[in-house]
Scaffold this motif. Structure first.
Motif, PDB file in Angstrom:
ATOM      1  N   SER A  12       0.781  -1.324   0.127  1.00 26.89           N
ATOM      2  CA  SER A  12      -0.078   0.005   0.083  1.00 26.89           C
ATOM      3  C   SER A  12       0.873   1.084   0.009  1.00 26.89           C
ATOM      4  CB  SER A  12      -1.008   0.086   1.188  1.00 26.89           C
ATOM      5  OG  SER A  12      -1.850   1.035   1.035  1.00 26.89           O
ATOM      6  N   ALA A  14       2.590   3.155   2.364  1.00 24.67           N
ATOM      7  CA  ALA A  14       3.774   3.091   3.110  1.00 24.67           C
ATOM      8  C   ALA A  14       4.744   1.908   2.198  1.00 24.67           C
ATOM      9  CB  ALA A  14       3.941   2.600   4.565  1.00 24.67           C
ATOM     10  N   THR A  36      -1.721  -8.434  -0.414  1.00 32.51           N
ATOM     11  CA  THR A  36      -2.817  -9.512  -0.560  1.00 32.51           C
ATOM     12  C   THR A  36      -3.968  -8.987  -1.522  1.00 32.51           C
ATOM     13  OG1 THR A  36      -2.658  -9.763   1.875  1.00 32.51           O
ATOM     14  CG2 THR A  36      -4.755 -10.208   0.916  1.00 32.51           C
ATOM     15  N   GLU A  37      -4.046  -7.819  -1.848  1.00 37.14           N
ATOM     16  CA  GLU A  37      -5.030  -7.083  -2.596  1.00 37.14           C
ATOM     17  C   GLU A  37      -4.650  -7.141  -4.081  1.00 37.14           C
ATOM     18  OE1 GLU A  37      -6.965  -3.351  -1.585  1.00 37.14           O
ATOM     19  OE2 GLU A  37      -5.760  -3.167   0.143  1.00 37.14           O
ATOM     20  N   ARG A  44      -5.830   5.603  -0.053  1.00 33.15           N
ATOM     21  CA  ARG A  44      -7.370   5.617   0.493  1.00 33.15           C
ATOM     22  C   ARG A  44      -8.113   6.544   0.578  1.00 33.15           C
ATOM     23  NH1 ARG A  44      -7.258   0.019   1.699  1.00 33.15           N
ATOM     24  NH2 ARG A  44      -5.069  -0.684   1.658  1.00 33.15           N
ATOM     25  N   LYS A  49     -14.405  10.262  -0.617  1.00 38.63           N
ATOM     26  CA  LYS A  49     -14.170  11.645  -1.057  1.00 38.63           C
ATOM     27  C   LYS A  49     -14.391  11.622  -2.503  1.00 38.63           C
ATOM     28  CE  LYS A  49     -10.856  13.171   2.412  1.00 38.63           C
ATOM     29  NZ  LYS A  49     -10.265  11.943   2.722  1.00 38.63           N
ATOM     30  N   VAL A  82       1.710 -12.573   2.624  1.00 39.28           N
ATOM     31  CA  VAL A  82       2.758 -13.160   3.691  1.00 39.28           C
ATOM     32  C   VAL A  82       2.011 -13.740   4.928  1.00 39.28           C
ATOM     33  CG1 VAL A  82       4.863 -12.406   4.848  1.00 39.28           C
ATOM     34  CG2 VAL A  82       4.261 -11.157   2.865  1.00 39.28           C
ATOM     35  N   GLY A 110      -0.643  -2.293   7.632  1.00 36.39           N
ATOM     36  CA  GLY A 110      -1.502  -1.600   7.792  1.00 36.39           C
ATOM     37  C   GLY A 110      -2.604  -1.694   8.684  1.00 36.39           C
ATOM     38  N   ARG A 130     -12.696   0.518   3.760  1.00 38.23           N
ATOM     39  CA  ARG A 130     -11.236   0.294   3.690  1.00 38.23           C
ATOM     40  C   ARG A 130     -10.707   0.045   2.150  1.00 38.23           C
ATOM     41  NH1 ARG A 130      -7.594   2.065   7.330  1.00 38.23           N
ATOM     42  NH2 ARG A 130      -5.530   1.473   6.314  1.00 38.23           N
ATOM     43  N   ILE A 156     -13.965   8.660   9.210  1.00 38.39           N
ATOM     44  CA  ILE A 156     -14.271   7.765   7.972  1.00 38.39           C
ATOM     45  C   ILE A 156     -15.843   7.942   8.027  1.00 38.39           C
ATOM     46  CG2 ILE A 156     -14.488   5.301   7.083  1.00 38.39           C
ATOM     47  CD1 ILE A 156     -11.566   6.173   6.649  1.00 38.39           C
ATOM     48  N   ASP A 277       0.385   2.574   9.318  1.00 41.14           N
ATOM     49  CA  ASP A 277      -0.642   2.333  10.248  1.00 41.14           C
ATOM     50  C   ASP A 277      -0.465   1.268  11.205  1.00 41.14           C
ATOM     51  OD1 ASP A 277      -2.347   4.243   8.952  1.00 41.14           O
ATOM     52  OD2 ASP A 277      -4.091   3.004   8.743  1.00 41.14           O
ATOM     53  N   HIS A 294      -2.769   7.737   9.716  1.00 40.54           N
ATOM     54  CA  HIS A 294      -3.022   8.808   8.627  1.00 40.54           C
ATOM     55  C   HIS A 294      -2.135   8.720   7.696  1.00 40.54           C
ATOM     56  CE1 HIS A 294      -5.943  10.279  11.423  1.00 40.54           C
ATOM     57  NE2 HIS A 294      -5.235  10.684  12.254  1.00 40.54           N
ATOM     58  N   TRP A 295      -2.685   9.053   6.511  1.00 40.93           N
ATOM     59  CA  TRP A 295      -1.928   9.173   5.225  1.00 40.93           C
ATOM     60  C   TRP A 295      -0.697   9.680   5.275  1.00 40.93           C
ATOM     61  CZ3 TRP A 295      -0.487  13.442   2.442  1.00 40.93           C
ATOM     62  CH2 TRP A 295      -0.141  13.405   0.832  1.00 40.93           C
ATOM     63  N   PHE A 323      -5.452  14.977   7.166  1.00 44.17           N
ATOM     64  CA  PHE A 323      -6.452  16.358   6.671  1.00 44.17           C
ATOM     65  C   PHE A 323      -7.752  15.406   6.710  1.00 44.17           C
ATOM     66  CE2 PHE A 323      -6.849  14.214   2.560  1.00 44.17           C
ATOM     67  CZ  PHE A 323      -5.671  13.434   2.498  1.00 44.17           C
TER      68      PHE A 323
HETATM   69  C1  LIG Z   1     -11.436   5.296   3.270  1.00 45.41           C
HETATM   70  C2  LIG Z   1     -10.284   6.075   3.761  1.00 45.41           C
HETATM   71  C3  LIG Z   1     -10.197   7.301   3.668  1.00 45.41           C
HETATM   72  C4  LIG Z   1      -9.483   7.785   4.417  1.00 45.41           C
HETATM   73  N1  LIG Z   1      -8.907   9.040   4.390  1.00 45.41           N
HETATM   74  C5  LIG Z   1      -7.672   9.657   4.777  1.00 45.41           C
HETATM   75  C6  LIG Z   1      -7.735  11.256   5.137  1.00 45.41           C
HETATM   76  O1  LIG Z   1      -8.482  12.032   4.366  1.00 45.41           O
HETATM   77  N2  LIG Z   1      -6.723  11.748   5.691  1.00 45.41           N
HETATM   78  C7  LIG Z   1      -5.861  11.090   6.246  1.00 45.41           C
HETATM   79  O2  LIG Z   1      -4.709  11.720   6.784  1.00 45.41           O
HETATM   80  N3  LIG Z   1      -5.829   9.406   6.191  1.00 45.41           N
HETATM   81  C8  LIG Z   1      -6.943   8.966   5.786  1.00 45.41           C
HETATM   82  N4  LIG Z   1      -6.958   7.582   5.646  1.00 45.41           N
HETATM   83  C9  LIG Z   1      -5.991   6.712   6.392  1.00 45.41           C
HETATM   84  C10 LIG Z   1      -4.904   6.308   5.509  1.00 45.41           C
HETATM   85  O3  LIG Z   1      -5.482   5.921   4.171  1.00 45.41           O
HETATM   86  C11 LIG Z   1      -4.243   5.422   5.870  1.00 45.41           C
HETATM   87  O4  LIG Z   1      -3.231   5.926   7.173  1.00 45.41           O
HETATM   88  C12 LIG Z   1      -2.986   4.558   5.160  1.00 45.41           C
HETATM   89  O5  LIG Z   1      -3.712   4.012   4.096  1.00 45.41           O
HETATM   90  C13 LIG Z   1      -2.149   3.938   5.736  1.00 45.41           C
HETATM   91  O6  LIG Z   1      -1.361   3.205   4.733  1.00 45.41           O
HETATM   92  P1  LIG Z   1      -0.453   1.769   5.069  1.00 45.41           P
HETATM   93  O7  LIG Z   1       0.507   1.525   3.757  1.00 45.41           O
HETATM   94  O8  LIG Z   1      -0.036   1.981   6.535  1.00 45.41           O
HETATM   95  O9  LIG Z   1      -1.372   0.682   5.223  1.00 45.41           O
HETATM   96  P2  LIG Z   1      -2.817   0.376   4.401  1.00 45.41           P
HETATM   97  O10 LIG Z   1      -3.477   1.392   3.575  1.00 45.41           O
HETATM   98  O11 LIG Z   1      -3.695  -0.452   5.456  1.00 45.41           O
HETATM   99  O12 LIG Z   1      -2.360  -1.124   3.596  1.00 45.41           O
HETATM  100  C14 LIG Z   1      -1.761  -2.009   4.031  1.00 45.41           C
HETATM  101  C15 LIG Z   1      -1.849  -2.887   2.948  1.00 45.41           C
HETATM  102  O13 LIG Z   1      -1.244  -4.426   3.247  1.00 45.41           O
HETATM  103  C16 LIG Z   1      -1.603  -5.639   2.785  1.00 45.41           C
HETATM  104  N5  LIG Z   1      -1.519  -6.500   3.676  1.00 45.41           N
HETATM  105  C17 LIG Z   1      -1.932  -6.895   5.006  1.00 45.41           C
HETATM  106  N6  LIG Z   1      -1.365  -7.806   5.712  1.00 45.41           N
HETATM  107  C18 LIG Z   1      -0.724  -8.582   4.464  1.00 45.41           C
HETATM  108  C19 LIG Z   1       0.215  -9.463   4.363  1.00 45.41           C
HETATM  109  N7  LIG Z   1       0.361 -10.577   5.435  1.00 45.41           N
HETATM  110  N8  LIG Z   1       0.709  -9.796   3.260  1.00 45.41           N
HETATM  111  C20 LIG Z   1       0.656  -9.042   2.162  1.00 45.41           C
HETATM  112  N9  LIG Z   1      -0.021  -8.156   2.181  1.00 45.41           N
HETATM  113  C21 LIG Z   1      -0.753  -7.435   3.316  1.00 45.41           C
HETATM  114  C22 LIG Z   1      -3.204  -5.032   2.907  1.00 45.41           C
HETATM  115  O14 LIG Z   1      -4.295  -5.697   2.135  1.00 45.41           O
HETATM  116  C23 LIG Z   1      -3.284  -3.650   2.548  1.00 45.41           C
HETATM  117  O15 LIG Z   1      -3.466  -3.431   1.118  1.00 45.41           O
HETATM  118  C24 LIG Z   1      -8.112   6.987   5.276  1.00 45.41           C
HETATM  119  C25 LIG Z   1      -8.158   5.563   5.336  1.00 45.41           C
HETATM  120  C26 LIG Z   1      -9.553   5.087   4.582  1.00 45.41           C
HETATM  121  C27 LIG Z   1      -9.595   3.613   4.834  1.00 45.41           C
END
Ligand SMILES: Cc1cc2nc3c(=O)[nH]c(=O)nc-3n(C[C@H](O)[C@H](O)[C@H](O)COP(=O)(O)OP(=O)(O)OC[C@H]3O[C@@H](n4cnc5c(N)ncnc54)[C@H](O)[C@@H]3O)c2cc1C
Length: 410
Positions: A12, A14, A36-37, A44, A49, A82, A110, A130, A156, A277, A294-295, A323
């Protein structure tokens, strides 16, 4: 010597930004980004929005263009999970049967929506938000339906409610707190956001939780703890998230409200890092572990972890930032204010253009600018300075914020 392999679990924001950083820093070993996806990495925020409302292209949500990964020799494995980490053997298991060895491993798994446990929670027509796939389903529901109940007035739920209202649906928001996000921001800002929704015609049922979802196979109404019955075509639940720590915990990596890391984002297992996250990182400024959902944190922490994986000096000390956009109300927040003495305002709260400051011992510990732009950097500088501020000047829109920053940092 054979080339090193850096594995990233979680494709994703990060994870994708970490992979990009590894290449930009000249790492010439294998970079394997596993998700996984079935989608390539995407952001996200658009899912509650513009993309949800059908106002922006799907393509805009992706972190990188479709060719990016091949062009940068990043092995993107979508639809792959994984399933285990062998810390002793420095390898991961993919989908339960394939082994992949690593020199460094980054966990960017995440978080996932917290599930509601009220009676009837397994009826059809109750949705969580999500993924892009979740959003695509909800886009269709928004096209077909007239009434939605939104459970949870956090960011959300609030953003979903605003988008549904903008598309003309009848919207009811249900939350056990007296005001949206009251626990995190207090009554003043919670009250502002409640009023924004009320002004846009949302029915706000606050101070009451869900007693039960009812319907014959498919959800038709929500009964609240205050005895109110909300007839609706479907419900969206946004009651918080849980970090996806299972993979790390099963392997014996330290977990405590997230995967615990030091300030260079390395976990209790040497060579294994975490970001986004899922990470609860030691924050040098706050002198405690902090997990930020957060993003901007995912955007910046992924690359920081990549630099740490390459052996660079890293001390991740960014002030948490996020934001939100609801209707025509845009806001940015910076800080990590868990307690405060007062909230003061600069600007016009009634007109929806203001900066709110959270003060503790006369110092700014958090700031939210609502429909006021290009100030968040100054808010962060005020927080970082840890110096007492003159509240009169802070709340006076004619005193430039920059001048307060230079005073507090002098
Ligand atoms: C609908 C929505 C709106 C949002 N709007 C805002 C906003 O306006 N402002 C803001 O600051 N933040 C917002 N956020 C929060 C922000 O999107 C998240 O903080 C951010 O997506 C976190 O990113 P990440 O890469 O840590 O993890 P994630 O986005 O959770 O992604 C993790 C990924 O890892 C994959 N995964 C998990 N386990 C495994 C495994 N074992 N093997 C392989 N893959 C795996 C998952 O399938 C997923 O695709 C929003 C979140 C959502 C859901």
């Amino acid at each position: 010597m054979s080339k090193q392999t850096f594995v990233i679990a979680g494709a994703s924001l990060a994870g994708a930004k970490a992979a990009q950083e590894l290449r930009e820093r000249g790492f010439d070993g294998r970079v394997v980004l596993i998700g996984t996806e079935s989608e390539r990495p995407y952001e996200r925020p658009p899912l509650t929005k513009d993309y949800l409302r059908g106002e922006s292209e799907r393509e805009k949500a992706y972190v990188h263009g479709a060719d990016f990964y091949a062009q940068h020799d990043i092995e993107l494995m979508t639809g792959t999970t994984v399933t285990a980490i062998d810390l002793g053997g420095s390898s991961v298991t993919l989908d339960g049967d394939r082994e992949l060895s690593y020199e460094r491993l980054l966990l960017t798994t995440g978080s996932e929506p917290r599930r509601i446990t009220a009676p009837g929670a397994d009826l059809d027509g109750i949705y969580y938000m999500r993924s892009l796939a979740d959003c695509d389903v909800l886009r269709r529901r928004l096209d077909d339906s007239g009434r939605v109940a939104v459970v949870g007035a956090g960011w959300i739920g609030s953003e979903f409610a605003a988008s549904a209202r903008q598309l003309g649906l009848e919207v009811t928001v249900i939350d056990p707190l007296a005001l949206p996000n009251e626990r995190i921001f207090g009554a003043e800002v919670g009250g502002f956001y409640r009023d924004v929704h009320v002004q846009h015609g949302v029915e706000m049922l606050l101070g009451q939780g869900v007693e039960a979802f009812e319907g014959d196979g498919s959800m038709a109404r929500v009964r609240t703890s205050a005895g109110k019955v909300v007839e609706c075509d479907f419900a969206v639940v946004g009651i918080g998230i849980t970090p996806r720590t299972g993979l790390a915990a099963d392997a014996g990596v330290a977990v405590d409200n997230g995967v615990v890391t030091n300030e260079r984002l390395e976990t209790s297992a040497p060579g294994v890092f975490a970001a986004g996250d899922v990470a609860s990182g030691w924050h040098p400024f706050y002198e405690q572990h902090i997990r930020v959902e957060h993003w901007a944190n995912a955007l910046n922490q992924g690359p920081a972890a990549a630099r740490a994986m390459l052996g660079e000096d890293v001390s991740f000390d960014r002030i948490p930032y996020f934001f939100s956009d609801q209707y025509d109300v845009g806001m940015e927040y910076s800080g990590y204010a868990t307690s405060w003495d007062e909230v003061v305002f600069r600007g016009d709260r009634d007109a929806g253009e203001f900066i709110a400051f959270w003060l503790s011992d006369g110092r700014v510990v958090g700031g939210m600018n609502v429909n006021v732009w290009d100030v968040n950097q100054h808010v962060q500088e005020l927080i970082r300075s840890r110096r007492p501020v003159d509240v009169g000047a802070l709340t006076d829109p004619d005193t430039p914020l920059e001048s307060l920053v230079s005073e507090t940092t002098a």
